[in-house]
Design an enzyme around this catalytic site. Sequence first.
Site, PDB file in Angstrom:
ATOM      1  N   CYS C 130       2.969  -1.566   0.537  1.00 36.15           N
ATOM      2  CA  CYS C 130       1.879  -1.259  -0.385  1.00 36.15           C
ATOM      3  C   CYS C 130       0.774  -2.293  -0.209  1.00 36.15           C
ATOM      4  CB  CYS C 130       2.342  -1.260  -1.829  1.00 36.15           C
ATOM      5  SG  CYS C 130       0.954  -0.883  -2.942  1.00 36.15           S
ATOM      6  N   ILE C 191       3.619   6.969   7.903  1.00 36.78           N
ATOM      7  CA  ILE C 191       3.098   5.649   7.622  1.00 36.78           C
ATOM      8  C   ILE C 191       2.616   5.544   6.180  1.00 36.78           C
ATOM      9  CG2 ILE C 191       2.382   5.207   9.999  1.00 36.78           C
ATOM     10  CD1 ILE C 191      -0.489   5.980   9.202  1.00 36.78           C
TER      11      ILE C 191
HETATM   12  C1  LIG Z   1      -3.001   7.718  -4.733  1.00 36.97           C
HETATM   13  C2  LIG Z   1      -1.906   7.288  -3.828  1.00 36.97           C
HETATM   14  C3  LIG Z   1      -0.828   6.565  -4.336  1.00 36.97           C
HETATM   15  C4  LIG Z   1       0.204   6.151  -3.507  1.00 36.97           C
HETATM   16  N1  LIG Z   1       1.255   5.465  -4.040  1.00 36.97           N
HETATM   17  C5  LIG Z   1       2.294   5.120  -3.234  1.00 36.97           C
HETATM   18  C6  LIG Z   1       3.455   4.505  -3.771  1.00 36.97           C
HETATM   19  O1  LIG Z   1       3.555   4.278  -4.978  1.00 36.97           O
HETATM   20  N2  LIG Z   1       4.455   4.153  -2.925  1.00 36.97           N
HETATM   21  C7  LIG Z   1       4.383   4.407  -1.573  1.00 36.97           C
HETATM   22  O2  LIG Z   1       5.300   4.071  -0.844  1.00 36.97           O
HETATM   23  N3  LIG Z   1       3.305   5.017  -1.047  1.00 36.97           N
HETATM   24  C8  LIG Z   1       2.263   5.387  -1.834  1.00 36.97           C
HETATM   25  N4  LIG Z   1       1.184   6.034  -1.286  1.00 36.97           N
HETATM   26  C9  LIG Z   1       1.177   6.323   0.154  1.00 36.97           C
HETATM   27  C10 LIG Z   1       1.629   7.761   0.435  1.00 36.97           C
HETATM   28  O3  LIG Z   1       2.957   7.947   0.014  1.00 36.97           O
HETATM   29  C11 LIG Z   1       1.522   8.089   1.934  1.00 36.97           C
HETATM   30  O4  LIG Z   1       2.332   7.196   2.656  1.00 36.97           O
HETATM   31  C12 LIG Z   1       0.111   7.971   2.446  1.00 36.97           C
HETATM   32  O5  LIG Z   1      -0.807   8.393   1.476  1.00 36.97           O
HETATM   33  C13 LIG Z   1      -0.125   8.764   3.743  1.00 36.97           C
HETATM   34  O6  LIG Z   1       0.052  10.136   3.555  1.00 36.97           O
HETATM   35  P1  LIG Z   1      -1.164  11.161   3.253  1.00 36.97           P
HETATM   36  O7  LIG Z   1      -2.225  10.877   4.259  1.00 36.97           O
HETATM   37  O8  LIG Z   1      -0.570  12.507   3.359  1.00 36.97           O
HETATM   38  O9  LIG Z   1      -1.649  10.838   1.870  1.00 36.97           O
HETATM   39  C14 LIG Z   1       0.146   6.446  -2.118  1.00 36.97           C
HETATM   40  C15 LIG Z   1      -0.942   7.185  -1.618  1.00 36.97           C
HETATM   41  C16 LIG Z   1      -1.951   7.611  -2.438  1.00 36.97           C
HETATM   42  C17 LIG Z   1      -3.086   8.391  -1.853  1.00 36.97           C
END
Ligand SMILES: Cc1cc2nc3c(=O)[nH]c(=O)nc-3n(C[C@H](O)[C@H](O)[C@H](O)COP(=O)(O)O)c2cc1C
Lengths: 255, 255, 313, 313
Positions: C130, C191
Amino acid sequence: MIKQEICKVVSNRQIADNIFELVLSGGISAEMGQPGQFVHVKTGGGFDPLLRRPISIASINEGTFTILFRWQGRGTALLAEKIPGMSVDVLGPLGNGFPVLETKPGETAILVGGGVGVPPMYELAKQLVKNGVKVISVIGFQSAKDIFYEQELGEFGEVYVATVDGSYGQKGFVTAILNDLEADIIYACGPTPMLRAIENGNYAAKTYLSLEERMGCGIGACFACVCHTKADPKGFSYKKVCSDGPVFKAGEVVI
Amino acid sequence: MIKQEICKVVSNRQIADNIFELVLSGGISAEMGQPGQFVHVKTGGGFDPLLRRPISIASINEGTFTILFRWQGRGTALLAEKIPGMSVDVLGPLGNGFPVLETKPGETAILVGGGVGVPPMYELAKQLVKNGVKVISVIGFQSAKDIFYEQELGEFGEVYVATVDGSYGQKGFVTAILNDLEADIIYACGPTPMLRAIENGNYAAKTYLSLEERMGCGIGACFACVCHTKADPKGFSYKKVCSDGPVFKAGEVVI
Amino acid sequence: MSALSIELPGLKLKNPVMPASGCFGFGREFSQFYDLSLLGAIMIKATTPEPRFGNPTPRVAETPGGMLNAIGLQNPGLKKVFNEELPWLDQFNVPIIANIAGSTENDYVTVAEQLSKAPNVSALELNISCPNVKTGGIAFGTDPEMAKGLTKKVKEVSEVPVYVKLSPNVTDIVSIAKAVENGGADGLTMINTLLGMRLDLATGQPILANKTGGLSGPSVKPVAIRMIYEVSQQVSIPIIGMGGIQSAEDVVEFFLAGASATAVGTQNFVDPFICPKIIQELPEVLAKLGVDHISELTGRSWKKNERLAYYRP
Amino acid sequence: MSALSIELPGLKLKNPVMPASGCFGFGREFSQFYDLSLLGAIMIKATTPEPRFGNPTPRVAETPGGMLNAIGLQNPGLKKVFNEELPWLDQFNVPIIANIAGSTENDYVTVAEQLSKAPNVSALELNISCPNVKTGGIAFGTDPEMAKGLTKKVKEVSEVPVYVKLSPNVTDIVSIAKAVENGGADGLTMINTLLGMRLDLATGQPILANKTGGLSGPSVKPVAIRMIYEVSQQVSIPIIGMGGIQSAEDVVEFFLAGASATAVGTQNFVDPFICPKIIQELPEVLAKLGVDHISELTGRSWKKNERLAYYRP
Ligand SMILES: Cc1cc2nc3c(=O)[nH]c(=O)nc-3n(C[C@H](O)[C@H](O)[C@H](O)COP(=O)(O)O)c2cc1C
Ligand SMILES: Cc1cc2nc3c(=O)[nH]c(=O)nc-3n(C[C@H](O)[C@H](O)[C@H](O)COP(=O)(O)OP(=O)(O)OC[C@H]3O[C@@H](n4cnc5c(N)ncnc54)[C@H](O)[C@@H]3O)c2cc1C
Ligand SMILES: Cc1cc2nc3c(=O)[nH]c(=O)nc-3n(C[C@H](O)[C@H](O)[C@H](O)COP(=O)(O)OP(=O)(O)OC[C@H]3O[C@@H](n4cnc5c(N)ncnc54)[C@H](O)[C@@H]3O)c2cc1C
Ligand SMILES: Cc1cc2nc3c(=O)[nH]c(=O)nc-3n(C[C@H](O)[C@H](O)[C@H](O)COP(=O)(O)O)c2cc1C
Ligand code: FES
Ligand code: FES
């Protein structure tokens, strides 16, 4: 119920400097009831822009609804280009709007709108008047060229206008006008400094404020739009502007 | 001269399965002369998609020009949605096209087009016939539903059609037809395997081939589209498909 | 539907599509839109030992083809997740992957120990990536030794398999992946977000109150694909792939790169129905590709040079 | 125009906008479109000691909001660049920044020594961040000690200031930046491309023949802004910023982050007139921001909390 629908553009017209009035049709309008709720709009077809845009519902009609928006960035620019027959992907209605029934028939409500905070006041005024409430609208803009919906709100009661540069109506902010008015309740939507001033000014026994915050999902899932509660301003308790709000009772959350 | 211009859509119609004929108007058409040149088209307004798309010029007219394209991905999908009055950002004409004057009046030219390699053959046929050249068109498609411009090419001479699945004309590839024809020169545009077969088949004394390659700039600046020369197939010498080609004499570059 | 079923350590999935952590809360909001039991699994929001409010707002900003977020791990804390959110989710009969986070090793161990005991938690996702918290988080994910150490500790206490979520903000993702594999990880998820920033011309200041944020959405997809391609060739544990997925075709691209399942994050905000839509479209896409089962696609881009059947969208 | 003039080590620029290396060849193609003397400077294509053909094609692939390239440093070699390209560019009276690359330290030294002697080369740009070649390139850019060592060697032989081009594919960009500053770099240019990949569903294989490629364009802008924001606060040498610039507003964002000049890469392919367009639009944008000179904007996002005048696009 929240729906996602591809709505059709009925009309789209510019009503002030950079301000557009877009009428959309779709079954989704039947889900809309409470003034102050908003829709989350996908303004383009692909990922440019990626996110939806939150826009207040300005007026609800049979099979159609109206939104008013200011052309600001990429998303609203795309909305401004819509012509009748084109489609717009809408998610809504979202959030909790203004409590119309908080005002009893015969009471007086002041509706305060600042800039693009004016739109939800139209549907609110309509519903309040229908309930026998006396409505006074106080709307503020930067300048004469920015003014919109003065006449439309005039259908429901007196309208006072403030402009920051004094080019129309009262010079200054809406609060200058509020000082001279009395009411049982205030409903307000507009920029945060305006909301703060209204909250601090204690202009009426009850005040409801519609907040603005940058949003991700618009439905309460992403935690983009949280605010602290006044009861626990540094702690863990929170409200989401998108799903708990956007309307809160003054004093409920930290603005 | 290469120009960048916001052209207007005159018409856009589907002429075969997933194949569209788009007529654009603009001063840029006055710069176009040589068949086989292409335009680099911005298919959307923002960055979705980001890059331009190379599309052959199919026909050049007074104040307008025509492109034919297959709906394949995001870019051509957006082009397929264009309706008259909309605008398209065009950069061109680009590259070096087919040498029309290589064929003397009275000689015979075979024009070979495979799939979306057919489009440039229309303008080429037009110009050759104007110069008194006899034109035979040999065009190949996957299937009957994919065929386009058979009649249009028929204005300029005989047309032979091959389909891979045999649902129309000769079953198989264009080369099956070429075996039975004679000509002074061959001009060809289509998928690389087709071009290779034509090069190896030695069907005429002179052969010109129009190549395809993924492009960045389209103007020779990014080195995305280079190929080796036959003279130095492993060395440093190279040709750029976008600015040295897309048309090369058979034997000039490694395909 | 069996063309989509997948088995991974701790997980029997009816399909390989699940919402990514932090993009789906604890499922409550999305349960208004569709039956959550359609999902392959659910990755719930990061949980820390104590409740967290997270960062000040604004917490999101849009970017070209993506978004930045700096939520800062807001969550109701271990107790509430265990006592309220997980039992609520039980009604859907869908495997839960619990994302765990913290500031210290102890934090992780505490949350892991407890959450792995929840009856419907099938696996843990160790969030060492994170980018939006001052301590912990990404620090664990950028140093191979720290990542390995933490994985070991968590493995010792966890009653379910442990997936480690990798950060893309590293020079050498393969060395981190190998380290956590050596630490005992049962799988990888990758990722997490790329560290990014946007400035507001109106003020000259960062849009996000936290200044930097994590970049997600379609714009990061090529980075995710590249990293999964690299890592999947070097480890023997499965990868749940994510980063910019918007369609069934994107899911296939992640499988080809080396993923064994996929998660959808940001796109849930754009289209709340995206997960069931992708699940519904996958069989048709597989048919076009001429494969009988989606697992045949895992690592196909590097496993053999056998080309796929010709595909037309 | 003086609101745009900038002085940097070795460079007197009439404006802070230049085409980025590899996106403008040696200027010949763009000279068809406009007078190159309008530009602040020109960063010419990477030069190696010997001519290079580069990678097989396909060499580019589009991505959401960006593109991947794996050109592989194709260039005509030191001799030809020195004897033909640079003399040709002399007619435009515009400072040239020569991008130098190689497989070994010696390669860099050879090219640096010679090109720095060209009368119109005002500065060198040390490309230690090319992701698309097997040896050299990015390897030098991901290890602080190697980066520093190479910078030193090149500085010893160069007759003009040396800017080092940083790779974003690192865990800690600040440590690389500081290392090359210690090695004697006169400035930094950043960012080079992010390593990425795309797979073709039709074949199951990578679209690029080189498999991986460098990601550029608007999608990487938030990463570039974040890195420049971080690095500019930690070094005292100027930064030429790049990565996704498409407009005068983007140029301002890079300045606010900490850049002292900017380069435009990918957008030259989309709009060949982009550099002169941005140069023309900048004064108006500055006027809206209420600043007299563009250099006032450098690092404004972190230098002081003074907000800018309200800006409306
Ligand atoms: C608003 C938001 C909150 C997120 N919170 C977490 C989280 O609490 N824990 C985590 O491991 N990843 C978190 N992520 C990352 C997502 O799980 C994911 O790895 C990342 O967004 C890439 O995927 P995407 O492009 O489909 O969004 C968050 C992403 C977003 C956009
Ligand atoms: C509950 C709610 C109701 C709203 N109602 C209206 C309305 O009725 N009419 C109207 O004109 N505007 C309204 N706004 C503001 C409107 O959402 C923004 O003006 C709009 O999102 C700008 O989009 P853009 O693409 O044009 O601008 P850009 O600046 O390009 O937007 C970039 C990103 O920032 C977000 N953003 C920018 N400004 C704001 C803002 N003020 N509030 C929230 N997010 C923002 C956008 O949603 C987008 O994600 C409302 C906002 C909220 C939260
Ligand atoms: C010189 C030249 C002339 C062409 N003339 C025509 C024509 O007249 N009619 C026609 O239908 N097609 C033509 N093509 C192919 C056409 O460029 C592609 O079909 C088109 O770019 C696909 O874009 P898309 O967004 O629909 O597909 P996507 O697959 O989404 O495109 C993604 C990226 O790949 C590139 N790409 C995909 N396929 C090709 C391809 N076959 N060749 C080059 N780049 C490709 C695109 O340009 C884009 O950058 C020509 C190609 C070249 C090089
Ligand atoms: C096709 C292409 C070729 C490139 N070649 C080089 C190069 O030779 N040397 C170099 O230092 N950077 C090279 N780059 C990187 C750019 O100079 C620039 O750093 C990067 O593209 C980010 O800027 P942009 O997003 O504006 O394109 C190249 C980029 C592209 C797209
Ligand atoms: S916008 Fe996602 S929780 Fe409010
Ligand atoms: S496409 Fe750029 S050189 Fe040919």
